[in-house]
Design a protein around this motif. Structure first.
Motif, mmCIF file in Angstrom:
data_model
loop_
_atom_site.group_PDB
_atom_site.id
_atom_site.type_symbol
_atom_site.label_atom_id
_atom_site.label_comp_id
_atom_site.label_asym_id
_atom_site.label_seq_id
_atom_site.Cartn_x
_atom_site.Cartn_y
_atom_site.Cartn_z
ATOM 1 N N HIS A 147 0.818 -1.222 0.000
ATOM 2 C CA HIS A 147 0.000 0.000 0.000
ATOM 3 C C HIS A 147 0.851 1.271 0.000
ATOM 4 N N LEU A 148 2.167 1.132 -0.026
ATOM 5 C CA LEU A 148 3.068 2.281 -0.088
ATOM 6 C C LEU A 148 3.452 2.522 -1.538
ATOM 7 N N LYS A 149 3.214 3.727 -2.029
ATOM 8 C CA LYS A 149 3.449 4.041 -3.434
ATOM 9 C C LYS A 149 4.308 5.304 -3.567
ATOM 10 N N VAL A 150 5.362 5.207 -4.379
ATOM 11 C CA VAL A 150 6.173 6.379 -4.701
ATOM 12 C C VAL A 150 5.483 7.131 -5.826
ATOM 13 N N GLY A 152 6.359 10.559 -7.670
ATOM 14 C CA GLY A 152 7.218 11.719 -7.820
ATOM 15 C C GLY A 152 8.126 11.875 -6.614
ATOM 16 N N ASP A 153 8.025 13.010 -5.965
ATOM 17 C CA ASP A 153 8.872 13.287 -4.804
ATOM 18 C C ASP A 153 8.185 12.978 -3.478
ATOM 19 N N VAL A 154 7.086 12.239 -3.529
ATOM 20 C CA VAL A 154 6.379 11.913 -2.289
ATOM 21 C C VAL A 154 6.109 10.415 -2.217
ATOM 22 N N LEU A 155 5.896 9.967 -0.994
ATOM 23 C CA LEU A 155 5.504 8.582 -0.724
ATOM 24 C C LEU A 155 4.078 8.615 -0.208
ATOM 25 N N ARG A 156 3.201 7.837 -0.823
ATOM 26 C CA ARG A 156 1.790 7.864 -0.441
ATOM 27 C C ARG A 156 1.402 6.561 0.256
ATOM 28 N N TYR A 157 0.543 6.734 1.269
ATOM 29 C CA TYR A 157 -0.034 5.593 1.986
ATOM 30 C C TYR A 157 -1.474 5.967 2.307
ATOM 31 N N TYR A 158 -2.398 5.464 1.507
ATOM 32 C CA TYR A 158 -3.800 5.865 1.605
ATOM 33 C C TYR A 158 -3.887 7.390 1.565
ATOM 34 N N GLU A 159 -4.472 8.033 2.606
ATOM 35 C CA GLU A 159 -4.609 9.490 2.577
ATOM 36 C C GLU A 159 -3.346 10.220 3.016
ATOM 37 N N HIS A 160 -2.342 9.486 3.475
ATOM 38 C CA HIS A 160 -1.115 10.109 3.961
ATOM 39 C C HIS A 160 -0.157 10.412 2.808
#
Length: 354
Positions: A147-150, A152-160
Motif C-alpha cells: 500500500h506504499l506508493k512512490v 514523484g517526490d512523495v511517498l503515499r499511503y492511503y490518505e497520507h
C-alpha cells in the motif's frame, strides 16, 4: 464600547459548519444575554474538516474553512458594534502531525535535523537511529508494503503523504524507506518507541518548542498583529502545562501583547493554587465549576455510595474499591504502559546528565 476585561463570555465551537459568518449572525442574540465577550475556539489553520481546531497546521493563517482573516475581521466588527469583544483560544503546545497539511513538519521529515524547522518540534534525534517514528501504519510494515506508493517526490499511503529525501526516489522500496529521515511504523509502536513529544497519548499531535524565542516569534506573528489591530481582545491559552517552560512562555506572551487579558487552561487540584508568578488573569474556570457542581453533591452520601458500589461490583481496593490504592495503580499503569516512551526519553535525558 467594548469592556477591557471580560465579565461573562459565551463560547463558540467554530468548525466548517459554524464559521465566522454564522457567528456574526448570532451576535445580536448573544449580546442580549448580557455577555461581554465571545470566546472563540482556535481560529488558525487546522487539519481540513476538523470540528475542534486544536490540530493546528499553520499559525500564520486564519482558517479558510471558517471564513479566513476577512471573515474574522467581519465578526470582530459585528461584535464590537454590539459592545462585545473577542477572546481567542490559542494552542501553543502542539500542532497536528498531519504531514501533508503541516508544511514545517513536512520539511523536517524531508531534510532532517538540518531543516530550519527542526528547532520547532520536540524531537529526540538520539532515538530511532536519528529518524522520526511515524506510527501511521494499520499493521506492521511488512504487511503494508503493497500500500506504499512512490509518486514523484512523495511517498503515499492511503490518505497520507510523506516527502522523500533528496536523491532517494529511484531506490527500491525497502532501501528507499531506510533512507528517509522518518520511519513508518505500526500505530501500536507509538506507546513504546515514539521519539517526539506529543499531547498526552495522542500521537497525532506533535509538541512545539515554544521555549525557543525564534519559534515563539514565528508562531505568534499573526496573532500579535491581530491583537495590535484590535481584531482580538483577549486570549485563552490551551494546555500550558504541556510546555517545557509554562511560566517562561506566559511571561514572553505577556511582554509581546503588552499584558493583554489572558487566562490559562490550568486544571487545579482541590488544594492547588495557580502559580503566583504567572502573568495571567486566572484559569478558564474548571476550579470554579468544581465548586458550582458541588452545590448538587452531598458529601455525606459519598461513603454510602462507595459501600453500595463495593458490594455490587466486588472490585478489589486498587480497581476502584479504595481511592488511594486505585490512584497508585492507575499512576503505575500510565507510567509503565501509556507513557512508556516518554519515561524512556526522560531516562535518556537523565543519563546524559550523569
Amino acid at each position: 464600547m467594548t469592556p477591557l476585561h471580560p465579565t461573562a463570555t459565551y463560547r463558540l465551537q467554530l468548525q466548517p459548519d459554524l464559521g465566522f459568518a454564522a457567528a456574526a449572525a448570532a451576535v445580536p442574540y448573544l449580546s442580549s444575554l448580557g455577555i461581554s465577550h465571545l470566546h472563540l475556539s482556535p481560529v488558525f489553520a487546522a487539519v481540513p474538516g476538523s470540528t475542534h481546531g486544536y490540530d493546528v497546521v499553520d499559525y500564520a493563517r486564519v482558517r479558510a474553512e471558517l471564513g479566513g482573516e476577512d471573515g474574522l475581521r467581519a465578526l470582530a466588527r459585528a461584535a464590537h458594534e454590539y459592545g462585545l469583544g473577542l477572546v481567542v483560544d490559542i494552542v501553543p503546545n502542539h500542532m497536528a502531525a498531519a504531514v501533508r497539511h503541516n508544511r514545517p513538519l513536512y520539511e523536517v521529515l524531508r531534510d532532517g535535523p538540518s531543516s530550519p524547522y527542526a528547532r520547532w518540534f520536540d524531537i529526540d534525534w538520539r532515538a530511532q537511529d536519528g529518524r522520526v517514528l511515524l506510527p501511521v501504519l494499520a499493521h506492521r510494515l511488512g504487511e503494508e508494503l503493497p500500500h506504499l506508493k512512490v509518486d514523484g517526490d512523495v511517498l503515499r499511503y492511503y490518505e497520507h503523504e510523506f516527502p522523500l529525501r533528496e536523491g532517494t526516489r529511484t531506490l527500491p522500496l525497502p532501501e528507499l524507506l531506510d533512507a528517509q529521515w522518518y520511519r513508518l511504523a505500526w500505530w501500536r509502536l507509538a506507546r513504546t518507541e515514539l521519539n517526539y513529544r506529543r499531547f498526552f497519548t495522542i500521537s497525532e499531535l506533535i509538541a512545539v518548542r515554544m521555549e525557543d524565542p525564534e519559534v515563539f516569534e514565528r508562531t505568534h506573528a499573526t496573532l500579535l498583529r491581530l491583537l495590535r489591530e484590535g481584531v482580538v481582545d483577549g486570549l485563552r491559552v490551551d494546555h500550558p502545562d504541556g510546555l517545557a517552560d509554562p511560566g517562561g512562555y506566559l511571561q514572553r506572551l505577556a511582554d509581546a501583547t503588552g499584558g493583554r487579558w489572558t487566562v490559562v487552561e490550568k486544571i487545579l487540584e482541590a488544594d492547588e493554587h495557580l502559580p503566583a508568578a504567572w502573568p495571567v488573569a486566572g484559569t478558564t474556570g474548571y476550579d470554579a465549576l468544581r465548586h458550582v457542581d458541588g452545590l448538587f453533591t452531598d458529601p455525606a452520601g459519598a461513603d454510602r455510595l462507595l459501600g453500595l458500589f463495593r458490594r455490587f461490583t466486588g472490585v478489589p481496593d486498587d480497581r476502584g474499591g479504595e481511592w488511594a490504592a486505585t490512584v497508585r495503580r492507575a499512576a503505575q499503569h500510565v507510567v509503565t504502559h501509556e507513557l512508556a516512551t516518554e519515561v524512556d526519553r526522560l531516562t535518556r535525558e537523565a543519563a546524559a546528565l550523569c
